[in-house]
Motif scaffolding. Structure first.
Motif, PDB file in Angstrom:
ATOM      1  N   LEU A 123       0.825  -1.198   0.000  1.00 45.85           N
ATOM      2  CA  LEU A 123       0.000   0.000   0.000  1.00 45.85           C
ATOM      3  C   LEU A 123       0.858   1.246   0.000  1.00 45.85           C
ATOM      4  O   LEU A 123       0.548   2.237  -0.651  1.00 45.85           O
ATOM      5  CB  LEU A 123      -0.914  -0.011   1.217  1.00 45.85           C
ATOM      6  N   ALA A 124       1.966   1.211   0.739  1.00 52.23           N
ATOM      7  CA  ALA A 124       2.849   2.369   0.806  1.00 52.23           C
ATOM      8  C   ALA A 124       3.499   2.646  -0.538  1.00 52.23           C
ATOM      9  O   ALA A 124       3.885   3.772  -0.834  1.00 52.23           O
ATOM     10  CB  ALA A 124       3.929   2.133   1.860  1.00 52.23           C
ATOM     11  N   LEU A 125       3.576   1.610  -1.376  1.00 54.29           N
ATOM     12  CA  LEU A 125       4.223   1.761  -2.674  1.00 54.29           C
ATOM     13  C   LEU A 125       3.206   1.740  -3.808  1.00 54.29           C
ATOM     14  O   LEU A 125       3.555   1.470  -4.941  1.00 54.29           O
ATOM     15  CB  LEU A 125       5.235   0.615  -2.882  1.00 54.29           C
ATOM     16  N   ALA A 126       1.948   2.003  -3.477  1.00 52.79           N
ATOM     17  CA  ALA A 126       0.889   1.871  -4.464  1.00 52.79           C
ATOM     18  C   ALA A 126       1.146   2.695  -5.713  1.00 52.79           C
ATOM     19  O   ALA A 126       1.595   3.824  -5.637  1.00 52.79           O
ATOM     20  CB  ALA A 126      -0.448   2.301  -3.846  1.00 52.79           C
TER      21      ALA A 126
ATOM     22  N   ALA B  95       3.218  -2.369  -7.116  1.00 56.77           N
ATOM     23  CA  ALA B  95       1.785  -2.612  -7.193  1.00 56.77           C
ATOM     24  C   ALA B  95       1.187  -2.760  -5.815  1.00 56.77           C
ATOM     25  O   ALA B  95       1.825  -3.224  -4.892  1.00 56.77           O
ATOM     26  CB  ALA B  95       1.517  -3.887  -7.996  1.00 56.77           C
ATOM     27  N   THR B  96      -0.078  -2.375  -5.694  1.00 54.51           N
ATOM     28  CA  THR B  96      -0.811  -2.622  -4.468  1.00 54.51           C
ATOM     29  C   THR B  96      -1.232  -4.073  -4.458  1.00 54.51           C
ATOM     30  O   THR B  96      -1.143  -4.765  -5.455  1.00 54.51           O
ATOM     31  CB  THR B  96      -2.065  -1.741  -4.425  1.00 54.51           C
ATOM     32  N   PRO B  97      -1.793  -4.571  -3.327  1.00 53.70           N
ATOM     33  CA  PRO B  97      -2.373  -5.904  -3.341  1.00 53.70           C
ATOM     34  C   PRO B  97      -3.713  -5.854  -4.048  1.00 53.70           C
ATOM     35  O   PRO B  97      -4.762  -6.103  -3.499  1.00 53.70           O
ATOM     36  CB  PRO B  97      -2.531  -6.245  -1.856  1.00 53.70           C
ATOM     37  N   SER B  98      -3.664  -5.454  -5.302  1.00 54.71           N
ATOM     38  CA  SER B  98      -4.848  -5.301  -6.121  1.00 54.71           C
ATOM     39  C   SER B  98      -4.403  -5.252  -7.555  1.00 54.71           C
ATOM     40  O   SER B  98      -3.234  -5.132  -7.861  1.00 54.71           O
ATOM     41  CB  SER B  98      -5.567  -3.992  -5.769  1.00 54.71           C
TER      42      SER B  98
ATOM     43  N   GLU C 152     -17.231  -3.395  -2.042  1.00 55.28           N
ATOM     44  CA  GLU C 152     -17.007  -1.991  -1.723  1.00 55.28           C
ATOM     45  C   GLU C 152     -15.938  -1.415  -2.640  1.00 55.28           C
ATOM     46  O   GLU C 152     -15.054  -2.120  -3.125  1.00 55.28           O
ATOM     47  CB  GLU C 152     -16.588  -1.821  -0.266  1.00 55.28           C
ATOM     48  N   THR C 153     -16.040  -0.116  -2.863  1.00 53.27           N
ATOM     49  CA  THR C 153     -15.008   0.625  -3.577  1.00 53.27           C
ATOM     50  C   THR C 153     -14.298   1.495  -2.551  1.00 53.27           C
ATOM     51  O   THR C 153     -14.942   2.225  -1.796  1.00 53.27           O
ATOM     52  CB  THR C 153     -15.619   1.500  -4.680  1.00 53.27           C
ATOM     53  N   VAL C 154     -12.977   1.382  -2.520  1.00 54.57           N
ATOM     54  CA  VAL C 154     -12.188   2.087  -1.507  1.00 54.57           C
ATOM     55  C   VAL C 154     -11.059   2.855  -2.174  1.00 54.57           C
ATOM     56  O   VAL C 154     -10.563   2.476  -3.234  1.00 54.57           O
ATOM     57  CB  VAL C 154     -11.602   1.107  -0.475  1.00 54.57           C
ATOM     58  N   SER C 155     -10.659   3.940  -1.547  1.00 56.71           N
ATOM     59  CA  SER C 155      -9.494   4.673  -2.016  1.00 56.71           C
ATOM     60  C   SER C 155      -8.244   3.850  -1.758  1.00 56.71           C
ATOM     61  O   SER C 155      -8.109   3.215  -0.705  1.00 56.71           O
ATOM     62  CB  SER C 155      -9.390   6.015  -1.281  1.00 56.71           C
ATOM     63  N   LYS C 156      -7.321   3.860  -2.701  1.00 53.51           N
ATOM     64  CA  LYS C 156      -6.065   3.140  -2.491  1.00 53.51           C
ATOM     65  C   LYS C 156      -5.267   3.729  -1.331  1.00 53.51           C
ATOM     66  O   LYS C 156      -4.427   3.049  -0.749  1.00 53.51           O
ATOM     67  CB  LYS C 156      -5.234   3.156  -3.768  1.00 53.51           C
ATOM     68  N   LYS C 157      -5.567   4.978  -0.998  1.00 51.02           N
ATOM     69  CA  LYS C 157      -4.868   5.606   0.121  1.00 51.02           C
ATOM     70  C   LYS C 157      -5.430   5.142   1.464  1.00 51.02           C
ATOM     71  O   LYS C 157      -4.848   5.441   2.506  1.00 51.02           O
ATOM     72  CB  LYS C 157      -4.983   7.130   0.014  1.00 51.02           C
ATOM     73  N   ALA C 158      -6.563   4.455   1.431  1.00 46.59           N
ATOM     74  CA  ALA C 158      -7.182   3.973   2.667  1.00 46.59           C
ATOM     75  C   ALA C 158      -7.616   2.523   2.485  1.00 46.59           C
ATOM     76  O   ALA C 158      -8.711   2.122   2.864  1.00 46.59           O
ATOM     77  CB  ALA C 158      -8.369   4.847   3.044  1.00 46.59           C
ATOM     78  N   PHE C 159      -6.736   1.710   1.896  1.00 46.52           N
ATOM     79  CA  PHE C 159      -7.053   0.317   1.622  1.00 46.52           C
ATOM     80  C   PHE C 159      -7.282  -0.435   2.941  1.00 46.52           C
ATOM     81  O   PHE C 159      -6.466  -0.339   3.861  1.00 46.52           O
ATOM     82  CB  PHE C 159      -5.919  -0.346   0.841  1.00 46.52           C
TER      83      PHE C 159
ATOM     84  N   VAL D  21      -7.598   5.610  -8.916  1.00 45.58           N
ATOM     85  CA  VAL D  21      -7.399   6.015  -7.521  1.00 45.58           C
ATOM     86  C   VAL D  21      -8.083   5.085  -6.526  1.00 45.58           C
ATOM     87  O   VAL D  21      -7.835   5.180  -5.327  1.00 45.58           O
ATOM     88  CB  VAL D  21      -7.909   7.457  -7.304  1.00 45.58           C
ATOM     89  N   ASP D  22      -8.934   4.177  -7.009  1.00 43.98           N
ATOM     90  CA  ASP D  22      -9.681   3.301  -6.118  1.00 43.98           C
ATOM     91  C   ASP D  22      -9.440   1.834  -6.419  1.00 43.98           C
ATOM     92  O   ASP D  22      -8.903   1.466  -7.478  1.00 43.98           O
ATOM     93  CB  ASP D  22     -11.184   3.571  -6.241  1.00 43.98           C
ATOM     94  N   ASN D  23      -9.866   1.008  -5.491  1.00 40.75           N
ATOM     95  CA  ASN D  23      -9.929  -0.434  -5.688  1.00 40.75           C
ATOM     96  C   ASN D  23     -11.367  -0.895  -5.474  1.00 40.75           C
ATOM     97  O   ASN D  23     -12.071  -0.379  -4.603  1.00 40.75           O
ATOM     98  CB  ASN D  23      -9.049  -1.194  -4.692  1.00 40.75           C
ATOM     99  N   LEU D  24     -11.790  -1.870  -6.256  1.00 35.13           N
ATOM    100  CA  LEU D  24     -13.051  -2.555  -6.043  1.00 35.13           C
ATOM    101  C   LEU D  24     -12.742  -3.883  -5.380  1.00 35.13           C
ATOM    102  O   LEU D  24     -11.915  -4.654  -5.882  1.00 35.13           O
ATOM    103  CB  LEU D  24     -13.777  -2.774  -7.367  1.00 35.13           C
ATOM    104  N   ILE D  25     -13.367  -4.141  -4.251  1.00 30.52           N
ATOM    105  CA  ILE D  25     -13.150  -5.377  -3.504  1.00 30.52           C
ATOM    106  C   ILE D  25     -14.487  -6.110  -3.381  1.00 30.52           C
ATOM    107  O   ILE D  25     -15.482  -5.538  -2.932  1.00 30.52           O
ATOM    108  CB  ILE D  25     -12.601  -5.093  -2.099  1.00 30.52           C
ATOM    109  N   VAL D  26     -14.507  -7.359  -3.793  1.00 30.81           N
ATOM    110  CA  VAL D  26     -15.692  -8.204  -3.654  1.00 30.81           C
ATOM    111  C   VAL D  26     -15.393  -9.266  -2.611  1.00 30.81           C
ATOM    112  O   VAL D  26     -14.340  -9.917  -2.651  1.00 30.81           O
ATOM    113  CB  VAL D  26     -16.066  -8.863  -4.993  1.00 30.81           C
ATOM    114  N   TYR D  27     -16.302  -9.434  -1.661  1.00 34.76           N
ATOM    115  CA  TYR D  27     -16.119 -10.391  -0.568  1.00 34.76           C
ATOM    116  C   TYR D  27     -17.045 -11.594  -0.788  1.00 34.76           C
ATOM    117  O   TYR D  27     -18.178 -11.438  -1.205  1.00 34.76           O
ATOM    118  CB  TYR D  27     -16.473  -9.743   0.774  1.00 34.76           C
TER     119      TYR D  27
END
Length: 220
Positions: free
Chosen positions: A23-26, A39-42, A173-180, A210-216
């Protein structure tokens, strides 16, 4: 004698540390370069261009997979399908890059999803993480329509022995990569759970989503 930390919690701590470093290196790139992009974990995708990703391939990720109690003889996942949105894909193995960031599928394999080997095996306790691109410079990618998935939808994951596991979508949910939400995605769970991750949202000035989509999901 000092107490020994249970293996599961050592693995979880290492996973969360790696995720936090990612995340720090996104970063997502709208154009490819000869060097790997952190890369982020996404999954990372660029607008009208190539997805950023690692310089390595799925083949090198397998050797990085840690040995886990009770999983030594279990085959890894090789295929995922989501009938409700028309997804059918083989799964490549994804590990960590040399800098500790999570691999994503290369742009030229944008129609192929990947399984992060640092997570859990589907069917065992904990989150199994599948990563796929939204778009690449080659066009629509495997998780392009992931945004349309609905709660209750079925996700089928087949392993190398031919066993198919059925997961049910419990939310997205859709989240900001800065607040993963690192712990929510990668943290331990009592049952077998699934996370599908791709890029989403608007683009910054450099063409990075700028965002990630996460499906649970959870094992049905």
């Amino acid at each position: 004698m000092p107490s020994r930390t249970p293996h599961r919690f050592r693995r979880t701590a290492a996973l969360l540390t790696a995720a936090a470093a990612c995340l720090a290196l996104a970063g997502c790139s709208s154009s490819e370069s000869s060097s790997a992009t952190p890369a982020t974990p996404s999954a990372s995708s660029g607008r009208g261009g190539a997805a950023s990703g690692p310089g390595g391939t799925a083949g090198s990720a397998g050797s990085a997979r840690p040995s886990r109690t009770g999983e030594a003889d279990r085959p890894g996942p090789v295929h995922v399908s989501i009938p409700s949105i028309g997804v059918r894909s083989t799964l490549m193995e994804l590990g960590l890059n040399a800098d500790g960031t999570v691999e994503v599928p290369p742009a030229e394999k944008g129609v192929t999803a990947g399984w992060y080997t640092g997570g859990s095996l589907p069917g065992t306790p904990g989150p199994a993480v599948l990563i796929g691109h939204n778009d690449t410079r080659f066009g629509r990618a495997v998780f392009h329509d992931l945004k349309d998935i609905r709660e209750g939808a079925e996700v089928l994951v087949r392993d190398g022995a031919g066993t198919t596991l059925r997961f049910t979508v419990t939310g997205k949910e859709t989240v900001s990569k800065k607040a993963f939400p690192t712990r929510r995605v990668y943290g331990p769970t009592k049952g077998s759970t699934l996370r599908l991750i791709t890029c989403d949202g608007e683009f910054d000035a450099e063409g990075h989503p700028v965002d990630n989509l996460i499906v649970y999901g959870a094992l049905a």
